[in-house]
Design a protein around this motif. Sequence first.
Motif, PDB file in Angstrom:
ATOM      1  N   ASP A  16       0.826  -1.215   0.000  1.00 11.44           N
ATOM      2  CA  ASP A  16       0.000   0.000   0.000  1.00 11.44           C
ATOM      3  C   ASP A  16       0.857   1.261   0.000  1.00 11.44           C
ATOM      4  N   GLU A  17       1.923   1.241   0.785  1.00  7.67           N
ATOM      5  CA  GLU A  17       2.804   2.397   0.878  1.00  7.67           C
ATOM      6  C   GLU A  17       3.508   2.650  -0.464  1.00  7.67           C
ATOM      7  N   ALA A  18       3.988   1.589  -1.089  1.00 11.81           N
ATOM      8  CA  ALA A  18       4.671   1.738  -2.378  1.00 11.81           C
ATOM      9  C   ALA A  18       3.704   2.203  -3.467  1.00 11.81           C
ATOM     10  N   LYS A  19       2.521   1.601  -3.517  1.00 10.53           N
ATOM     11  CA  LYS A  19       1.525   2.013  -4.515  1.00 10.53           C
ATOM     12  C   LYS A  19       1.102   3.457  -4.301  1.00 10.53           C
ATOM     13  N   GLY A  20       0.850   3.819  -3.050  1.00 11.55           N
ATOM     14  CA  GLY A  20       0.407   5.174  -2.733  1.00 11.55           C
ATOM     15  C   GLY A  20       1.460   6.224  -3.051  1.00 11.55           C
ATOM     16  N   THR A  21       2.703   5.881  -2.864  1.00 10.52           N
ATOM     17  CA  THR A  21       3.799   6.819  -3.101  1.00 10.52           C
ATOM     18  C   THR A  21       4.147   6.925  -4.583  1.00 10.52           C
ATOM     19  N   LEU A  22       4.214   5.789  -5.252  1.00  9.84           N
ATOM     20  CA  LEU A  22       4.652   5.772  -6.650  1.00  9.84           C
ATOM     21  C   LEU A  22       3.517   5.979  -7.650  1.00  9.84           C
ATOM     22  N   GLY A  23       2.298   5.662  -7.267  1.00  9.19           N
ATOM     23  CA  GLY A  23       1.192   5.685  -8.221  1.00  9.19           C
ATOM     24  C   GLY A  23       1.172   4.373  -8.997  1.00  9.19           C
ATOM     25  N   ASP A  24       0.055   4.074  -9.607  1.00 11.24           N
ATOM     26  CA  ASP A  24      -0.123   2.772 -10.263  1.00 11.24           C
ATOM     27  C   ASP A  24       0.891   2.494 -11.360  1.00 11.24           C
ATOM     28  N   ASN A  25       1.133   3.453 -12.232  1.00 15.05           N
ATOM     29  CA  ASN A  25       2.008   3.235 -13.371  1.00 15.05           C
ATOM     30  C   ASN A  25       3.458   2.988 -12.934  1.00 15.05           C
ATOM     31  N   ARG A  26       3.984   3.831 -12.055  1.00 18.30           N
ATOM     32  CA  ARG A  26       5.369   3.682 -11.602  1.00 18.30           C
ATOM     33  C   ARG A  26       5.513   2.447 -10.702  1.00 18.30           C
ATOM     34  N   TYR A  27       4.484   2.143  -9.914  1.00 18.12           N
ATOM     35  CA  TYR A  27       4.509   0.930  -9.091  1.00 18.12           C
ATOM     36  C   TYR A  27       4.573  -0.305  -9.998  1.00 18.12           C
ATOM     37  N   SER A  28       3.791  -0.298 -11.065  1.00 18.50           N
ATOM     38  CA  SER A  28       3.790  -1.411 -12.018  1.00 18.50           C
ATOM     39  C   SER A  28       5.176  -1.605 -12.634  1.00 18.50           C
ATOM     40  N   LYS A  29       5.833  -0.515 -12.979  1.00 20.37           N
ATOM     41  CA  LYS A  29       7.188  -0.603 -13.542  1.00 20.37           C
ATOM     42  C   LYS A  29       8.174  -1.126 -12.499  1.00 20.37           C
ATOM     43  N   MET A  30       8.001  -0.698 -11.243  1.00 19.74           N
ATOM     44  CA  MET A  30       8.851  -1.212 -10.182  1.00 19.74           C
ATOM     45  C   MET A  30       8.655  -2.724 -10.041  1.00 19.74           C
ATOM     46  N   MET A  31       7.420  -3.169 -10.120  1.00 18.00           N
ATOM     47  CA  MET A  31       7.138  -4.596  -9.989  1.00 18.00           C
ATOM     48  C   MET A  31       7.748  -5.390 -11.141  1.00 18.00           C
ATOM     49  N   ASP A  32       7.748  -4.830 -12.339  1.00 13.81           N
ATOM     50  CA  ASP A  32       8.400  -5.507 -13.461  1.00 13.81           C
ATOM     51  C   ASP A  32       9.878  -5.724 -13.159  1.00 13.81           C
ATOM     52  N   HIS A  33      10.525  -4.691 -12.651  1.00 15.42           N
ATOM     53  CA  HIS A  33      11.941  -4.799 -12.273  1.00 15.42           C
ATOM     54  C   HIS A  33      12.118  -5.798 -11.127  1.00 15.42           C
ATOM     55  N   PHE A  34      11.201  -5.774 -10.181  1.00 22.86           N
ATOM     56  CA  PHE A  34      11.286  -6.652  -9.019  1.00 22.86           C
ATOM     57  C   PHE A  34      11.194  -8.117  -9.439  1.00 22.86           C
ATOM     58  N   VAL A  35      10.248  -8.429 -10.316  1.00 22.29           N
ATOM     59  CA  VAL A  35      10.110  -9.805 -10.794  1.00 22.29           C
ATOM     60  C   VAL A  35      11.359 -10.216 -11.574  1.00 22.29           C
ATOM     61  N   GLU A  36      11.870  -9.318 -12.403  1.00 15.19           N
ATOM     62  CA  GLU A  36      13.097  -9.607 -13.147  1.00 15.19           C
ATOM     63  C   GLU A  36      14.265  -9.867 -12.184  1.00 15.19           C
ATOM     64  N   TRP A  37      14.281  -9.157 -11.070  1.00 17.67           N
ATOM     65  CA  TRP A  37      15.334  -9.304 -10.072  1.00 17.67           C
ATOM     66  C   TRP A  37      15.357 -10.706  -9.478  1.00 17.67           C
ATOM     67  N   HIS A  38      14.230 -11.392  -9.516  1.00 15.78           N
ATOM     68  CA  HIS A  38      14.139 -12.762  -9.012  1.00 15.78           C
ATOM     69  C   HIS A  38      15.011 -13.724  -9.816  1.00 15.78           C
ATOM     70  N   THR A  39      15.437 -13.310 -11.010  1.00 14.72           N
ATOM     71  CA  THR A  39      16.309 -14.162 -11.824  1.00 14.72           C
ATOM     72  C   THR A  39      17.688 -13.530 -12.007  1.00 14.72           C
ATOM     73  N   SER A  40      18.025 -12.625 -11.143  1.00 19.52           N
ATOM     74  CA  SER A  40      19.301 -11.929 -11.234  1.00 19.52           C
ATOM     75  C   SER A  40      19.933 -11.840  -9.855  1.00 19.52           C
ATOM     76  N   ASN A  41      21.229 -11.959  -9.823  1.00 20.65           N
ATOM     77  CA  ASN A  41      21.930 -11.864  -8.551  1.00 20.65           C
ATOM     78  C   ASN A  41      22.499 -10.464  -8.344  1.00 20.65           C
ATOM     79  N   LYS A  42      21.863  -9.470  -8.968  1.00 17.49           N
ATOM     80  CA  LYS A  42      22.302  -8.083  -8.810  1.00 17.49           C
ATOM     81  C   LYS A  42      22.143  -7.654  -7.358  1.00 17.49           C
TER      82      LYS A  42
END
Length: 148
Positions: A16-42
């Motif tokens: 809720d805090e991330a969605k409220g702060t970033l807004g739906d569009n930017r939160y969605s982009k963050m989630m795309d990066h987050f899911v991608e991070w699940h296959t990266s050891n960055k």
Amino acid sequence: LWGTLAKISNIDILIDEAKGTLGDNRYSKMMDHFVEWHTSNKQQKEFIENLNKEISIKKQELSIIEKFIAPKTSEKFPETDGVLKSLKNNGLKLVLVTNSPPPSKKAFNKLNLRQYFERTVFSCDIGILKPNKQIFTYAIKDLGDYYP
């Protein structure tokens, strides 16, 4: 790991805090990066840098994003230790296979779960997500006869 053996205690608040702060569009982009991070050891720093290139993180947003991607509050489910101990005591070789980003390894160790497993496979270490058959094949490779 998450949702089976343990949970992030305040995940709903973090979302809720991330969605409220970033807004739906930017939160969605963050989630795309987050899911991608699940296959990266960055490292977390590199994750933030890559995300910043796409959504231009504001100074006041950084701590909220960091809390979301590497939460500090996790806990085992009440039955976790008992079930894992029983399985291990009955001669089963246990292997953890989890879709998780790098910070989950620290949480896993902090929860003192490693003692139960012959092997742990984090998707971020091998670049493959469940339910891909390859992650499971990798997980049991060289374990031999895993039936008691």
